[in-house]
Design a protein around this motif. Structure first.
Motif, short mmCIF file in Angstrom:
data_model
loop_
_atom_site.label_atom_id
_atom_site.label_comp_id
_atom_site.label_asym_id
_atom_site.label_seq_id
_atom_site.Cartn_x
_atom_site.Cartn_y
_atom_site.Cartn_z
N THR A 119 -38.62 -23.97 -4.98
CA THR A 119 -38.70 -22.56 -5.40
C THR A 119 -38.35 -21.62 -4.26
N SER A 120 -38.70 -21.98 -3.04
CA SER A 120 -38.35 -21.14 -1.88
C SER A 120 -36.84 -21.07 -1.70
N VAL A 121 -36.17 -22.21 -1.81
CA VAL A 121 -34.71 -22.23 -1.67
C VAL A 121 -34.06 -21.46 -2.82
N THR A 122 -34.60 -21.64 -4.02
CA THR A 122 -34.07 -20.91 -5.18
C THR A 122 -34.18 -19.41 -4.96
N PHE A 123 -35.31 -18.97 -4.44
CA PHE A 123 -35.49 -17.55 -4.15
C PHE A 123 -34.48 -17.06 -3.14
N LEU A 124 -34.29 -17.81 -2.06
CA LEU A 124 -33.37 -17.38 -1.00
C LEU A 124 -31.94 -17.27 -1.52
N VAL A 125 -31.51 -18.25 -2.32
CA VAL A 125 -30.14 -18.23 -2.84
C VAL A 125 -29.93 -17.09 -3.83
N THR A 126 -30.83 -16.98 -4.79
CA THR A 126 -30.68 -15.94 -5.81
C THR A 126 -30.84 -14.55 -5.21
N ARG A 127 -31.73 -14.40 -4.22
CA ARG A 127 -31.91 -13.11 -3.56
C ARG A 127 -30.67 -12.74 -2.76
N LEU A 128 -30.06 -13.73 -2.12
CA LEU A 128 -28.83 -13.48 -1.37
C LEU A 128 -27.73 -12.98 -2.30
N LEU A 129 -27.59 -13.62 -3.44
CA LEU A 129 -26.56 -13.21 -4.40
C LEU A 129 -26.85 -11.81 -4.96
N ALA A 130 -28.11 -11.58 -5.32
CA ALA A 130 -28.47 -10.28 -5.90
C ALA A 130 -28.30 -9.15 -4.91
N ASP A 131 -28.76 -9.37 -3.68
CA ASP A 131 -28.66 -8.31 -2.68
C ASP A 131 -27.22 -8.10 -2.23
N GLY A 132 -26.40 -9.13 -2.35
CA GLY A 132 -24.98 -8.95 -2.06
C GLY A 132 -24.35 -7.96 -3.03
N VAL A 133 -24.71 -8.08 -4.31
CA VAL A 133 -24.21 -7.13 -5.31
C VAL A 133 -24.73 -5.73 -5.02
#
Length: 260
Positions: A119-133
């Motif tokens: 779940t920690s890795v999932t958060f980091l990846v999805t947050r990176l994508l979302a904040d990139g947008v």
């Protein structure tokens, strides 16, 4: 007015790292860095949460949604309220009892380190994508503003500059600096909203309010649309808003770190 816009942006970008440096000396432990020692003012945390969930995408897109449609979008806020009440009474007490600094530490205690890591890795990846947008959306108006002064900056340059300023105050000041910068950010865009209303109010044509009523632009509740085909049908909006609020404020570390 363009000069004032530029002054606000430059002043804000300079204030962020300065605030981080001023608060850096208060970081005496990991608890201070990650949760502010749990002694931050509640009102500052509340404003920080609102500022965090209101990104550049919100500021840019929501007026368009309201302009092309009506106020039925605000039905989501009813669901947000319900979802946050559930988080406050169900999830947050468990985080506090375990003296946890992340939502995923609770999962680790309950289901093991494997799930916590996933779940920690999932958060980091999805947050990176979302904040990139969100960063790209922020760069669009900045690029337009700079162009009015004859400065032709590339998107990657603007994004890199914004990222560096953010990393500086976040790294030095921890969550304490993040919350106070969020407070400044919310004050800026709230004041900007009031200024925009004041400027536009004097330019509206006669009979604008009655025209909005006749066109159905002021509709708030929508009980007539089908729940499966219209995203702003009452049941769909409220239920979706509640589920979204429980996910974002109960399981997303970006929000949970501010609340615990």
């Amino acid at each position: 007015m363009h000069t004032l816009d530029l002054a606000v942006i430059v002043g804000y970008l300079l204030l962020m790292p300065v605030l981080g440096v001023l608060l850096a000396g208060r970081q005496r432990s990991s608890s201070d860095y990650f949760v502010g020692g749990r002694n931050l003012p509640w009102w500052a945390v509340c404003f920080s949460v609102v500022a965090t969930e209101t990104s550049a995408l919100t500021v840019i897109s929501v007026p368009t949604v309201a302009y092309l449609g009506s106020f039925t979008y605000l039905q989501l806020a009813i669901g947000y309220l319900i979802g946050r009440i559930v988080v406050a009474f169900v999830l947050l007490p468990r985080y506090f009892r375990g003296n946890l600094v992340s939502a995923y530490a609770f999962l680790g205690k309950r289901f093991g380190g494997g799930l916590q890591g996933a779940t920690s890795v999932t958060f980091l990846v999805t947050r990176l994508l979302a904040d990139g947008v969100r960063l790209f959306a922020t760069a669009i108006p900045v690029k337009i503003l700079l162009a009015t002064f004859g400065v032709e900056a590339e998107f990657w340059q603007i994004i890199l500059g914004l990222s560096l300023f953010t990393v500086v105050y976040t790294y030095l000041g921890g969550i304490r600096a993040v919350i106070w910068v969020d407070l400044v950010q919310m004050a800026l865009y709230t004041a900007g909203g009031f200024v925009a209303v004041a400027l536009l109010a004097g330019r509206l044509p006669d009979g604008w309010f009655s025209g909005l009523v006749e066109a159905g632009k002021l509709q708030f509740l929508d009980f007539g649309s089908h729940v499966l085909t219209n995203q702003y049908a009452f049941v769909t909006a409220v239920l979706g808003g509640a589920v979204f609020a429980m996910a974002s404020h109960g399981a997303d570390q970006l929000m949970v770190q501010r609340l615990v």
